[in-house]
Design a protein around this motif. Structure first.
Motif, PDB file in Angstrom:
ATOM      1  N   LEU A  74     -24.793-104.200  17.280  1.00  0.00           N
ATOM      2  CA  LEU A  74     -25.225-105.534  16.865  1.00  0.00           C
ATOM      3  C   LEU A  74     -25.565-105.563  15.376  1.00  0.00           C
ATOM      4  CD1 LEU A  74     -27.619-106.207  19.880  1.00  0.00           C
ATOM      5  CD2 LEU A  74     -25.316-107.151  19.574  1.00  0.00           C
ATOM      6  N   PRO A  75     -25.672-106.754  14.769  1.00  0.00           N
ATOM      7  CA  PRO A  75     -26.044-106.852  13.340  1.00  0.00           C
ATOM      8  C   PRO A  75     -27.541-106.595  13.167  1.00  0.00           C
ATOM      9  CG  PRO A  75     -25.758-109.055  14.270  1.00  0.00           C
ATOM     10  CD  PRO A  75     -25.339-108.080  15.337  1.00  0.00           C
ATOM     11  N   MET A  76     -27.903-105.324  13.173  1.00  0.00           N
ATOM     12  CA  MET A  76     -29.325-104.977  13.234  1.00  0.00           C
ATOM     13  C   MET A  76     -29.577-103.574  12.672  1.00  0.00           C
ATOM     14  SD  MET A  76     -31.615-105.025  16.715  1.00  0.00           S
ATOM     15  CE  MET A  76     -33.201-104.179  16.824  1.00  0.00           C
ATOM     16  N   SER A  77     -30.701-103.431  11.975  1.00  0.00           N
ATOM     17  CA  SER A  77     -31.175-102.134  11.491  1.00  0.00           C
ATOM     18  C   SER A  77     -32.632-101.965  11.913  1.00  0.00           C
ATOM     19  CB  SER A  77     -31.081-102.032   9.967  1.00  0.00           C
ATOM     20  OG  SER A  77     -29.743-101.964   9.533  1.00  0.00           O
ATOM     21  N   ILE A  78     -33.031-100.718  12.095  1.00  0.00           N
ATOM     22  CA  ILE A  78     -34.416-100.416  12.490  1.00  0.00           C
ATOM     23  C   ILE A  78     -35.006 -99.444  11.477  1.00  0.00           C
ATOM     24  CG2 ILE A  78     -35.918 -99.452  14.268  1.00  0.00           C
ATOM     25  CD1 ILE A  78     -33.637-100.131  16.298  1.00  0.00           C
ATOM     26  N   ILE A  79     -36.141 -99.826  10.907  1.00  0.00           N
ATOM     27  CA  ILE A  79     -36.878 -98.948   9.995  1.00  0.00           C
ATOM     28  C   ILE A  79     -38.159 -98.523  10.701  1.00  0.00           C
ATOM     29  CG2 ILE A  79     -38.084 -98.796   7.783  1.00  0.00           C
ATOM     30  CD1 ILE A  79     -36.231-101.128   6.844  1.00  0.00           C
ATOM     31  N   ILE A  80     -38.403 -97.226  10.750  1.00  0.00           N
ATOM     32  CA  ILE A  80     -39.639 -96.718  11.349  1.00  0.00           C
ATOM     33  C   ILE A  80     -40.442 -96.013  10.265  1.00  0.00           C
ATOM     34  CG2 ILE A  80     -40.670 -95.252  13.125  1.00  0.00           C
ATOM     35  CD1 ILE A  80     -38.040 -95.447  14.690  1.00  0.00           C
ATOM     36  N   VAL A  81     -41.652 -96.502  10.023  1.00  0.00           N
ATOM     37  CA  VAL A  81     -42.556 -95.848   9.085  1.00  0.00           C
ATOM     38  C   VAL A  81     -43.657 -95.184   9.903  1.00  0.00           C
ATOM     39  CG1 VAL A  81     -44.206 -96.150   7.202  1.00  0.00           C
ATOM     40  CG2 VAL A  81     -42.069 -97.455   7.201  1.00  0.00           C
ATOM     41  N   GLY A  82     -43.763 -93.870   9.755  1.00  0.00           N
ATOM     42  CA  GLY A  82     -44.787 -93.119  10.480  1.00  0.00           C
ATOM     43  C   GLY A  82     -46.038 -92.960   9.622  1.00  0.00           C
ATOM     44  N   VAL A  83     -47.174 -93.422  10.142  1.00  0.00           N
ATOM     45  CA  VAL A  83     -48.439 -93.283   9.413  1.00  0.00           C
ATOM     46  C   VAL A  83     -49.277 -92.185  10.056  1.00  0.00           C
ATOM     47  CG1 VAL A  83     -48.466 -95.675   8.621  1.00  0.00           C
ATOM     48  CG2 VAL A  83     -49.522 -95.116  10.801  1.00  0.00           C
ATOM     49  N   GLY A  84     -50.193 -91.628   9.280  1.00  0.00           N
ATOM     50  CA  GLY A  84     -51.055 -90.564   9.805  1.00  0.00           C
ATOM     51  C   GLY A  84     -50.404 -89.195   9.721  1.00  0.00           C
ATOM     52  N   GLU A  85     -51.018 -88.246  10.418  1.00  0.00           N
ATOM     53  CA  GLU A  85     -50.604 -86.838  10.319  1.00  0.00           C
ATOM     54  C   GLU A  85     -49.941 -86.320  11.585  1.00  0.00           C
ATOM     55  OE1 GLU A  85     -50.832 -85.368   7.460  1.00  0.00           O
ATOM     56  OE2 GLU A  85     -51.910 -87.051   6.555  1.00  0.00           O
ATOM     57  N   ALA A  86     -49.458 -87.208  12.452  1.00  0.00           N
ATOM     58  CA  ALA A  86     -48.898 -86.788  13.744  1.00  0.00           C
ATOM     59  C   ALA A  86     -47.582 -86.036  13.565  1.00  0.00           C
ATOM     60  CB  ALA A  86     -48.687 -88.013  14.628  1.00  0.00           C
ATOM     61  N   ASP A  87     -47.126 -85.436  14.666  1.00  0.00           N
ATOM     62  CA  ASP A  87     -45.828 -84.767  14.716  1.00  0.00           C
ATOM     63  C   ASP A  87     -44.768 -85.851  14.936  1.00  0.00           C
ATOM     64  OD1 ASP A  87     -43.563 -83.343  15.231  1.00  0.00           O
ATOM     65  OD2 ASP A  87     -44.395 -82.117  16.850  1.00  0.00           O
ATOM     66  N   PHE A  88     -43.879 -86.000  13.981  1.00  0.00           N
ATOM     67  CA  PHE A  88     -42.896 -87.088  14.054  1.00  0.00           C
ATOM     68  C   PHE A  88     -41.515 -86.597  14.481  1.00  0.00           C
ATOM     69  CE2 PHE A  88     -45.909 -89.023  10.917  1.00  0.00           C
ATOM     70  CZ  PHE A  88     -46.278 -90.105  11.706  1.00  0.00           C
TER      71      PHE A  88
ATOM     72  N   ILE B  31     -28.287 -96.717  12.782  1.00  0.00           N
ATOM     73  CA  ILE B  31     -29.028 -97.921  12.387  1.00  0.00           C
ATOM     74  C   ILE B  31     -30.518 -97.652  12.168  1.00  0.00           C
ATOM     75  CG2 ILE B  31     -27.412 -99.450  13.571  1.00  0.00           C
ATOM     76  CD1 ILE B  31     -29.651 -99.861  15.720  1.00  0.00           C
ATOM     77  N   VAL B  32     -30.957 -96.402  12.370  1.00  0.00           N
ATOM     78  CA  VAL B  32     -32.386 -96.095  12.272  1.00  0.00           C
ATOM     79  C   VAL B  32     -32.674 -95.293  11.012  1.00  0.00           C
ATOM     80  CG1 VAL B  32     -34.352 -94.935  13.370  1.00  0.00           C
ATOM     81  CG2 VAL B  32     -32.662 -96.108  14.784  1.00  0.00           C
ATOM     82  N   GLN B  33     -33.688 -95.714  10.293  1.00  0.00           N
ATOM     83  CA  GLN B  33     -34.178 -94.986   9.123  1.00  0.00           C
ATOM     84  C   GLN B  33     -35.649 -94.680   9.353  1.00  0.00           C
ATOM     85  OE1 GLN B  33     -33.358 -93.412   6.528  1.00  0.00           O
ATOM     86  NE2 GLN B  33     -34.348 -94.013   4.655  1.00  0.00           N
ATOM     87  N   PHE B  34     -35.998 -93.388   9.402  1.00  0.00           N
ATOM     88  CA  PHE B  34     -37.395 -92.991   9.577  1.00  0.00           C
ATOM     89  C   PHE B  34     -37.952 -92.416   8.279  1.00  0.00           C
ATOM     90  CE2 PHE B  34     -40.341 -89.411  10.223  1.00  0.00           C
ATOM     91  CZ  PHE B  34     -41.445 -90.144  10.615  1.00  0.00           C
ATOM     92  N   VAL B  35     -39.154 -92.863   7.932  1.00  0.00           N
ATOM     93  CA  VAL B  35     -39.824 -92.352   6.730  1.00  0.00           C
ATOM     94  C   VAL B  35     -41.284 -92.072   7.066  1.00  0.00           C
ATOM     95  CG1 VAL B  35     -40.521 -92.853   4.361  1.00  0.00           C
ATOM     96  CG2 VAL B  35     -38.330 -93.690   5.192  1.00  0.00           C
ATOM     97  N   PRO B  36     -41.761 -90.829   6.845  1.00  0.00           N
ATOM     98  CA  PRO B  36     -43.193 -90.538   7.036  1.00  0.00           C
ATOM     99  C   PRO B  36     -43.995 -91.019   5.827  1.00  0.00           C
ATOM    100  CG  PRO B  36     -42.007 -88.529   6.492  1.00  0.00           C
ATOM    101  CD  PRO B  36     -40.987 -89.631   6.516  1.00  0.00           C
ATOM    102  N   PHE B  37     -44.985 -91.843   6.062  1.00  0.00           N
ATOM    103  CA  PHE B  37     -45.765 -92.442   4.975  1.00  0.00           C
ATOM    104  C   PHE B  37     -46.463 -91.380   4.125  1.00  0.00           C
ATOM    105  CE2 PHE B  37     -49.585 -94.213   3.083  1.00  0.00           C
ATOM    106  CZ  PHE B  37     -49.132 -95.397   2.539  1.00  0.00           C
ATOM    107  N   ARG B  38     -46.858 -90.271   4.761  1.00  0.00           N
ATOM    108  CA  ARG B  38     -47.659 -89.270   4.039  1.00  0.00           C
ATOM    109  C   ARG B  38     -46.948 -88.707   2.817  1.00  0.00           C
ATOM    110  NH1 ARG B  38     -47.463 -86.130   9.429  1.00  0.00           N
ATOM    111  NH2 ARG B  38     -45.456 -85.084   9.421  1.00  0.00           N
ATOM    112  N   GLN B  39     -45.614 -88.755   2.832  1.00  0.00           N
ATOM    113  CA  GLN B  39     -44.856 -88.258   1.673  1.00  0.00           C
ATOM    114  C   GLN B  39     -45.006 -89.176   0.460  1.00  0.00           C
ATOM    115  OE1 GLN B  39     -40.759 -87.593   2.755  1.00  0.00           O
ATOM    116  NE2 GLN B  39     -41.252 -85.994   4.242  1.00  0.00           N
ATOM    117  N   PHE B  40     -45.499 -90.398   0.694  1.00  0.00           N
ATOM    118  CA  PHE B  40     -45.584 -91.382  -0.394  1.00  0.00           C
ATOM    119  C   PHE B  40     -47.017 -91.847  -0.639  1.00  0.00           C
ATOM    120  CE2 PHE B  40     -41.401 -91.498   1.446  1.00  0.00           C
ATOM    121  CZ  PHE B  40     -40.574 -91.539   0.348  1.00  0.00           C
ATOM    122  N   ARG B  41     -47.954 -91.114  -0.053  1.00  0.00           N
ATOM    123  CA  ARG B  41     -49.355 -91.531  -0.131  1.00  0.00           C
ATOM    124  C   ARG B  41     -49.834 -91.682  -1.574  1.00  0.00           C
ATOM    125  NH1 ARG B  41     -51.814 -88.183   4.067  1.00  0.00           N
ATOM    126  NH2 ARG B  41     -51.117 -89.758   5.549  1.00  0.00           N
TER     127      ARG B  41
END
Length: 357
Positions: free
Chosen positions: A269-283, A308-318
């Protein structure tokens, strides 16, 4: 340009594409030399034969009506009077296709619809405690808010009405206090739209004291929610609407198998998913869904049609500028949008105008 088929005396080369400028400098009548050789592992390939043509000639080849060329070895032709050729090369199809860019689609009228899904599960911690990921600091921010601003401030420029659906999942919500995996941040299920990114931020701040963080962490309901809109849009068979879902989570996903299936379905489908992980969990689960280490498959083995999925851990950009997060988070969306419309064969709604000199 080198195309190889190994261990085959009657090879059928795979379809390939090459930029028109590289191929013939845009000149349809410019001579093109095609050389066919017997491939050797050490690189000392043995010449089978050559022929010359041009793009105008090659374009006569269409599916079901090939164009054939004799492959001639110059030395053999010179030495043997009876020599005819070293084989026939048949061109099955050759056509010029326009490759549109992300800007072509956006400038051509494609609307990007931005939806936010926020994790309100208990693993985030009590919002009143400074240790909580939902705790709003004295300066009015937390990692969830920074992620919303970073992504939303860029995406909103591609949406004309600036109305964004925003949902929460994993909390007990009033009045029944049942756990919901798809509740509107403004508590209005019939109109979950927030006015601009500031509207999402305001709704988030207002809802925090009114809900109870709980669980489990289910992604599939909100992915399927956006996918329903994307599926409806796809029925129009035009490059008019594309959907971007931003999920912000602390990473402890519960419905992994259902989410895998939801993503595989959404990949068509015409769709993308961005997942931003916050905190210190195991991603690890998020990285698995990203599919960068291989094609994501559903539990039944069905592969995703595209990534279609892009995951980025927030801690890398804190400690990085806010622009750095938005740049990385949105890096793949233009490619994903173009790949979807190219797969469908849909040009921009309004084709770019060619300016006359």
């Amino acid at each position: 340009l080198l195309v190889v088929v190994k261990n085959n005396l009657s090879p059928c080369w795979r379809r390939f594409s090459v930029p028109l400028q590289t191929f013939c400098g845009g000149d349809l009548n410019k001579p093109i030399k095609v050389q066919c050789s017997d491939h050797d592992r050490d690189g000392s390939h043995d010449l089978i034969g050559v022929f010359e043509t041009n793009l105008a000639e090659l374009q006569k080849a269409v599916d079901g009506c090939p164009v054939e060329f004799e492959c001639i070895h110059p030395e053999k032709k010179q030495k043997k009077k009876s020599y005819r050729n070293s084989g026939i090369i048949s061109i099955k199809s050759c056509k010029i296709e326009t490759e549109y860019s992300f800007l072509d689609y956006v400038m051509g009228g494609c609307q990007i619809h931005f939806t936010v899904g926020i994790d309100f599960t208990g693993s985030n911690g009590d919002p009143n405690s400074p240790d909580s990921l939902h705790y709003i600091s004295p300066d009015g921010i937390n990692e969830y808010l920074i992620a919303i601003w970073s992504v939303g401030s860029v995406v909103q420029d591609y949406d004309t009405d600036k109305l964004f659906p925003a949902f929460g999942f994993g909390a007990q919500v009033p009045p029944s206090w049942q756990v919901s995996h798809e509740f509107a941040l403004n508590f209005n299920p019939n109109n979950p739209y927030c006015q601009g990114i500031q509207g999402i931020v305001d709704a988030y701040r207002q809802i925090l004291p009114q809900i109870r963080l709980y669980g489990p962490t289910n992604f599939s309901p909100i992915i399927n929610h956006v996918a329903r809109f994307a599926a409806h849009s796809a029925q129009q068979r035009t490059a008019s609407q594309y959907f971007v879902l931003l999920i912000i989570t602390d990473g402890e996903i519960t419905d992994l198998d259902q989410t895998r299936q939801a993503i595989v379905n959404a990949s068509k489908l015409p769709m993308s998913i961005i997942i931003v992980g916050v905190g210190e969990a195991d991603f690890k689960a998020m990285e698995f869904l990203d599919g960068d280490n291989g094609v994501l498959k559903s539990l039944t083995g069905e592969p995703a049609a595209r990534d279609i999925v892009q995951f980025v851990p927030f801690r890398q950009f804190r400690n990085a500028p806010r622009e750095a997060l938005s740049q990385v988070v949105l890096a793949e969306v233009p490619k994903q949008l173009v790949s979807y419309y190219r797969l469908q064969g849909w040009p921009p709604v309004k084709l770019p105008e060619i300016k006359k000199m």
